[in-house]
Design a protein around this motif. Structure first.
Motif, PDB file in Angstrom:
ATOM      1  N   LEU A  42      31.659  76.021  51.838  1.00 53.63           N
ATOM      2  CA  LEU A  42      30.257  76.505  51.448  1.00 53.63           C
ATOM      3  C   LEU A  42      29.861  77.261  52.686  1.00 53.63           C
ATOM      4  O   LEU A  42      29.935  76.721  53.871  1.00 53.63           O
ATOM      5  CB  LEU A  42      29.399  75.319  51.200  1.00 53.63           C
ATOM      6  CG  LEU A  42      28.127  75.630  50.523  1.00 53.63           C
ATOM      7  CD1 LEU A  42      28.326  76.336  49.179  1.00 53.63           C
ATOM      8  CD2 LEU A  42      27.117  74.550  50.305  1.00 53.63           C
ATOM      9  N   VAL A  59      24.014  81.655  49.758  1.00 52.25           N
ATOM     10  CA  VAL A  59      24.880  80.513  50.060  1.00 52.25           C
ATOM     11  C   VAL A  59      26.173  80.944  49.021  1.00 52.25           C
ATOM     12  O   VAL A  59      25.826  81.511  47.816  1.00 52.25           O
ATOM     13  CB  VAL A  59      24.384  79.300  49.316  1.00 52.25           C
ATOM     14  CG1 VAL A  59      25.198  78.451  49.582  1.00 52.25           C
ATOM     15  CG2 VAL A  59      22.987  78.962  50.279  1.00 52.25           C
ATOM     16  N   GLU A  60      27.360  80.838  49.632  1.00 52.71           N
ATOM     17  CA  GLU A  60      28.234  81.309  48.683  1.00 52.71           C
ATOM     18  C   GLU A  60      29.542  80.320  48.836  1.00 52.71           C
ATOM     19  O   GLU A  60      29.396  79.645  49.949  1.00 52.71           O
ATOM     20  CB  GLU A  60      28.757  82.741  49.171  1.00 52.71           C
ATOM     21  CG  GLU A  60      29.402  83.126  50.479  1.00 52.71           C
ATOM     22  CD  GLU A  60      29.740  84.434  50.743  1.00 52.71           C
ATOM     23  OE1 GLU A  60      30.254  85.140  49.511  1.00 52.71           O
ATOM     24  OE2 GLU A  60      29.686  84.870  51.732  1.00 52.71           O
ATOM     25  N   CYS A  61      30.437  80.278  48.162  1.00 55.15           N
ATOM     26  CA  CYS A  61      31.499  79.408  48.206  1.00 55.15           C
ATOM     27  C   CYS A  61      32.959  80.031  48.503  1.00 55.15           C
ATOM     28  O   CYS A  61      33.127  81.342  47.656  1.00 55.15           O
ATOM     29  CB  CYS A  61      31.732  78.607  46.940  1.00 55.15           C
ATOM     30  SG  CYS A  61      32.883  77.483  47.392  1.00 55.15           S
ATOM     31  N   TYR A  91      26.402  75.436  44.174  1.00 56.65           N
ATOM     32  CA  TYR A  91      26.409  75.605  45.536  1.00 56.65           C
ATOM     33  C   TYR A  91      25.683  74.423  46.546  1.00 56.65           C
ATOM     34  O   TYR A  91      25.407  74.461  47.354  1.00 56.65           O
ATOM     35  CB  TYR A  91      25.879  76.797  46.199  1.00 56.65           C
ATOM     36  CG  TYR A  91      26.510  78.058  45.534  1.00 56.65           C
ATOM     37  CD1 TYR A  91      27.959  78.065  45.417  1.00 56.65           C
ATOM     38  CD2 TYR A  91      25.770  79.115  44.959  1.00 56.65           C
ATOM     39  CE1 TYR A  91      28.498  78.980  44.873  1.00 56.65           C
ATOM     40  CE2 TYR A  91      26.377  80.174  44.527  1.00 56.65           C
ATOM     41  CZ  TYR A  91      27.873  80.233  44.359  1.00 56.65           C
ATOM     42  OH  TYR A  91      28.394  81.244  44.039  1.00 56.65           O
ATOM     43  N   HIS A 127      30.518  70.031  48.494  1.00 55.47           N
ATOM     44  CA  HIS A 127      31.591  70.719  49.230  1.00 55.47           C
ATOM     45  C   HIS A 127      31.682  70.007  50.484  1.00 55.47           C
ATOM     46  O   HIS A 127      30.668  69.451  51.526  1.00 55.47           O
ATOM     47  CB  HIS A 127      30.831  72.127  49.645  1.00 55.47           C
ATOM     48  CG  HIS A 127      30.829  72.928  48.545  1.00 55.47           C
ATOM     49  ND1 HIS A 127      29.679  72.863  47.673  1.00 55.47           N
ATOM     50  CD2 HIS A 127      31.528  73.787  48.326  1.00 55.47           C
ATOM     51  CE1 HIS A 127      30.063  73.752  46.720  1.00 55.47           C
ATOM     52  NE2 HIS A 127      31.071  74.219  47.045  1.00 55.47           N
ATOM     53  N   THR A 157      31.245  72.752  54.866  1.00 55.89           N
ATOM     54  CA  THR A 157      30.279  73.871  55.116  1.00 55.89           C
ATOM     55  C   THR A 157      30.061  74.366  56.543  1.00 55.89           C
ATOM     56  O   THR A 157      30.178  73.555  57.563  1.00 55.89           O
ATOM     57  CB  THR A 157      28.966  72.793  55.156  1.00 55.89           C
ATOM     58  OG1 THR A 157      28.885  72.321  53.540  1.00 55.89           O
ATOM     59  CG2 THR A 157      27.586  73.736  54.808  1.00 55.89           C
TER      60      THR A 157
END
Length: 68
Positions: free
Chosen positions: A17, A25-27, A35, A40, A43
């Motif tokens: 993350l 926010v992105e993965c 998210y 996750h 991070t």
């Protein structure tokens, strides 16, 4: 070998993350759409990305402009 969370049937993601300074926010896992940090294990903030990130570069330019 299977991860412990997979074996236990827990809802989780294998991606990282990424928390950006512009609140995006992105993965890194393709197809991840949830998210939530709890899903996750990994991070990081975008300023921790090797080579930097577009939003941290924009922030530095913006802060420099305001300081001048």
């Amino acid at each position: 070998m299977e991860c412990i969370s997979c074996s236990a049937g827990l809802d989780h993601c294998h991606g990282t993350l990424v928390l950006h300074t512009d609140d995006v926010v992105e993965c890194t896992e393709p197809g991840c759409r949830d998210y939530d940090r709890i899903r996750h294990t990994l991070t990081l903030t975008c300023d921790e990305i090797p080579g930097g990130c577009h939003c941290t570069a924009d922030l530095v330019v913006e802060e420099y402009a305001h300081a001048s």
